[in-house]
Motif scaffolding. Structure first.
Motif, PDB file in Angstrom:
ATOM      1  N   UNK A 144       0.863  -1.185   0.000  1.00 54.18           N
ATOM      2  CA  UNK A 144       0.000   0.000   0.000  1.00 54.18           C
ATOM      3  C   UNK A 144       0.898   1.233   0.000  1.00 54.18           C
ATOM      4  N   UNK A 145       0.531   2.208  -0.815  1.00 50.55           N
ATOM      5  CA  UNK A 145       1.315   3.439  -0.911  1.00 50.55           C
ATOM      6  C   UNK A 145       0.471   4.623  -0.430  1.00 50.55           C
ATOM      7  N   UNK A 146       1.106   5.453   0.389  1.00 44.18           N
ATOM      8  CA  UNK A 146       0.444   6.638   0.934  1.00 44.18           C
ATOM      9  C   UNK A 146       1.201   7.895   0.496  1.00 44.18           C
ATOM     10  N   UNK A 147       0.474   8.975   0.404  1.00 52.30           N
ATOM     11  CA  UNK A 147       1.089  10.246   0.021  1.00 52.30           C
ATOM     12  C   UNK A 147       2.131  10.663   1.056  1.00 52.30           C
ATOM     13  N   UNK A 148       3.298  11.058   0.588  1.00 52.45           N
ATOM     14  CA  UNK A 148       4.386  11.472   1.487  1.00 52.45           C
ATOM     15  C   UNK A 148       4.123  12.887   1.998  1.00 52.45           C
ATOM     16  N   UNK A 149       4.111  13.066   3.327  1.00 47.61           N
ATOM     17  CA  UNK A 149       3.854  14.392   3.905  1.00 47.61           C
ATOM     18  C   UNK A 149       5.012  14.874   4.778  1.00 47.61           C
ATOM     19  N   UNK A 150       6.098  14.104   4.824  1.00 46.01           N
ATOM     20  CA  UNK A 150       7.258  14.533   5.597  1.00 46.01           C
ATOM     21  C   UNK A 150       7.688  13.494   6.617  1.00 46.01           C
ATOM     22  N   UNK A 151       8.773  13.819   7.305  1.00 45.36           N
ATOM     23  CA  UNK A 151       9.312  12.901   8.294  1.00 45.36           C
ATOM     24  C   UNK A 151       8.473  12.916   9.567  1.00 45.36           C
ATOM     25  N   UNK A 152       8.570  11.826  10.313  1.00 45.64           N
ATOM     26  CA  UNK A 152       7.843  11.722  11.574  1.00 45.64           C
ATOM     27  C   UNK A 152       7.666  10.269  11.967  1.00 45.64           C
ATOM     28  N   UNK A 153       7.437  10.036  13.236  1.00 45.14           N
ATOM     29  CA  UNK A 153       7.181   8.673  13.704  1.00 45.14           C
ATOM     30  C   UNK A 153       5.875   8.176  13.100  1.00 45.14           C
ATOM     31  N   UNK A 154       5.896   6.952  12.572  1.00 40.50           N
ATOM     32  CA  UNK A 154       4.738   6.424  11.852  1.00 40.50           C
ATOM     33  C   UNK A 154       4.081   5.273  12.609  1.00 40.50           C
ATOM     34  N   UNK A 155       2.786   5.152  12.395  1.00 38.77           N
ATOM     35  CA  UNK A 155       1.995   4.099  13.030  1.00 38.77           C
ATOM     36  C   UNK A 155       0.943   3.624  12.032  1.00 38.77           C
ATOM     37  N   UNK A 156       0.681   2.327  12.014  1.00 38.07           N
ATOM     38  CA  UNK A 156      -0.318   1.764  11.101  1.00 38.07           C
ATOM     39  C   UNK A 156      -1.427   1.116  11.926  1.00 38.07           C
ATOM     40  N   UNK A 157      -2.654   1.416  11.545  1.00 40.44           N
ATOM     41  CA  UNK A 157      -3.816   0.868  12.248  1.00 40.44           C
ATOM     42  C   UNK A 157      -4.689   0.091  11.270  1.00 40.44           C
ATOM     43  N   UNK A 158      -5.074  -1.102  11.683  1.00 35.90           N
ATOM     44  CA  UNK A 158      -6.022  -1.903  10.909  1.00 35.90           C
ATOM     45  C   UNK A 158      -6.925  -2.643  11.884  1.00 35.90           C
ATOM     46  N   UNK A 159      -8.222  -2.440  11.751  1.00 37.29           N
ATOM     47  CA  UNK A 159      -9.197  -3.119  12.597  1.00 37.29           C
ATOM     48  C   UNK A 159      -8.853  -2.881  14.074  1.00 37.29           C
ATOM     49  N   UNK A 160      -8.551  -3.947  14.819  1.00 33.12           N
ATOM     50  CA  UNK A 160      -8.222  -3.813  16.242  1.00 33.12           C
ATOM     51  C   UNK A 160      -6.714  -3.891  16.496  1.00 33.12           C
ATOM     52  N   UNK A 161      -5.927  -3.699  15.444  1.00 29.42           N
ATOM     53  CA  UNK A 161      -4.473  -3.857  15.548  1.00 29.42           C
ATOM     54  C   UNK A 161      -3.754  -2.545  15.240  1.00 29.42           C
ATOM     55  N   UNK A 162      -2.670  -2.307  15.966  1.00 31.30           N
ATOM     56  CA  UNK A 162      -1.842  -1.120  15.726  1.00 31.30           C
ATOM     57  C   UNK A 162      -0.377  -1.547  15.714  1.00 31.30           C
ATOM     58  N   UNK A 163       0.326  -1.124  14.666  1.00 32.70           N
ATOM     59  CA  UNK A 163       1.761  -1.400  14.563  1.00 32.70           C
ATOM     60  C   UNK A 163       2.538  -0.095  14.714  1.00 32.70           C
ATOM     61  N   UNK A 164       3.616  -0.155  15.473  1.00 36.71           N
ATOM     62  CA  UNK A 164       4.491   1.007  15.612  1.00 36.71           C
ATOM     63  C   UNK A 164       5.889   0.522  15.964  1.00 36.71           C
ATOM     64  N   UNK A 165       6.820   1.460  16.024  1.00 37.50           N
ATOM     65  CA  UNK A 165       8.209   1.106  16.325  1.00 37.50           C
ATOM     66  C   UNK A 165       8.372   0.815  17.811  1.00 37.50           C
TER      67      UNK A 165
END
Length: 201
Positions: free
Chosen positions: A180-201
């Motif tokens: 999946x590709x998302x529009x680049x808006x700059x640097x920053x800590x990223x997190x992905x959410x799907x349903x009841x799940x969250x991924x982060x560093x």
């Protein structure tokens, strides 16, 4: 409030003395007594008004301070409840780890990478790799827009690029892998959410 009541009574009697003194002066009787009534009543009334004003302002400031403390306490309590509910509702994972969705699917999301979409490097995008295995008894329908990418540095959700948008059906016991590709808006800590799940560093 008791002090204000007492001051009110004192001010009332001082006002009465002042009025009596003025009346005596106007009628030209008991001049010495009239002058004493006016001076004493006026002085007491003036002092009472100053003390009353100071006490009233102090009372207002205390009420305001207590109101702010109650509001802060309520806000803190609400935030605690929010984070407790948040923790109960979502399962937090590190990028690359597998989680089980509410649809009983095994889902794995890679750490987002910044990719150049054309040879000239004029367009950038965040890229994530997703692997889903349907462990349920029914087909699962997956859309790219079901996965939310959040950039903490920008406090925003980058949009899924239209040309990489998809909608896919995953049959029972089948596994699907996609990017999946998302529009680049700059640097920053990223997190992905799907349903009841969250991924982060």
């Amino acid at each position: 409030m008791v002090i204000i009541g007492i001051l009110g009574i004192i001010a009332f009697f001082a006002f009465v003395l002042l009025i009596m003194g003025i009346v005596f002066l106007f009628l030209k009787i008991r001049k010495v007594t009239a002058i004493w009534f006016v001076s004493t009543g006026g002085a007491i009334l003036l002092i009472s008004l100053f003390v009353f004003s100071g006490t009233f302002l102090y009372y207002i400031s205390q009420e305001t301070s207590n109101g702010v403390q109650v509001e802060d306490s309520t806000t803190a309590s609400s935030e605690d409840e929010f984070y407790e509910d948040y923790g109960d509702e979502y399962e937090e994972l590190e990028f690359g780890a597998k989680g089980i969705s509410s649809e009983e699917a095994s889902v794995q999301v890679s750490k987002p990478q910044v990719q150049k979409l054309d040879e000239r490097g004029l367009d950038k995008a965040y890229e994530i790799s997703v692997t889903i295995k349907n462990n349920s008894s029914e087909p699962i329908y997956i859309s790219a827009k079901d996965f939310y990418l959040y950039n903490y540095g920008k406090d925003d959700y980058p949009k899924v690029l239209k040309k990489d948008y998809f909608h896919e059906k995953i049959e029972v016991s089948k596994t699907a892998s996609f990017k999946i590709y998302y529009k680049y808006i700059g640097k920053g800590e990223l997190e992905v959410e799907y349903d009841n799940l969250i991924w982060h560093e």
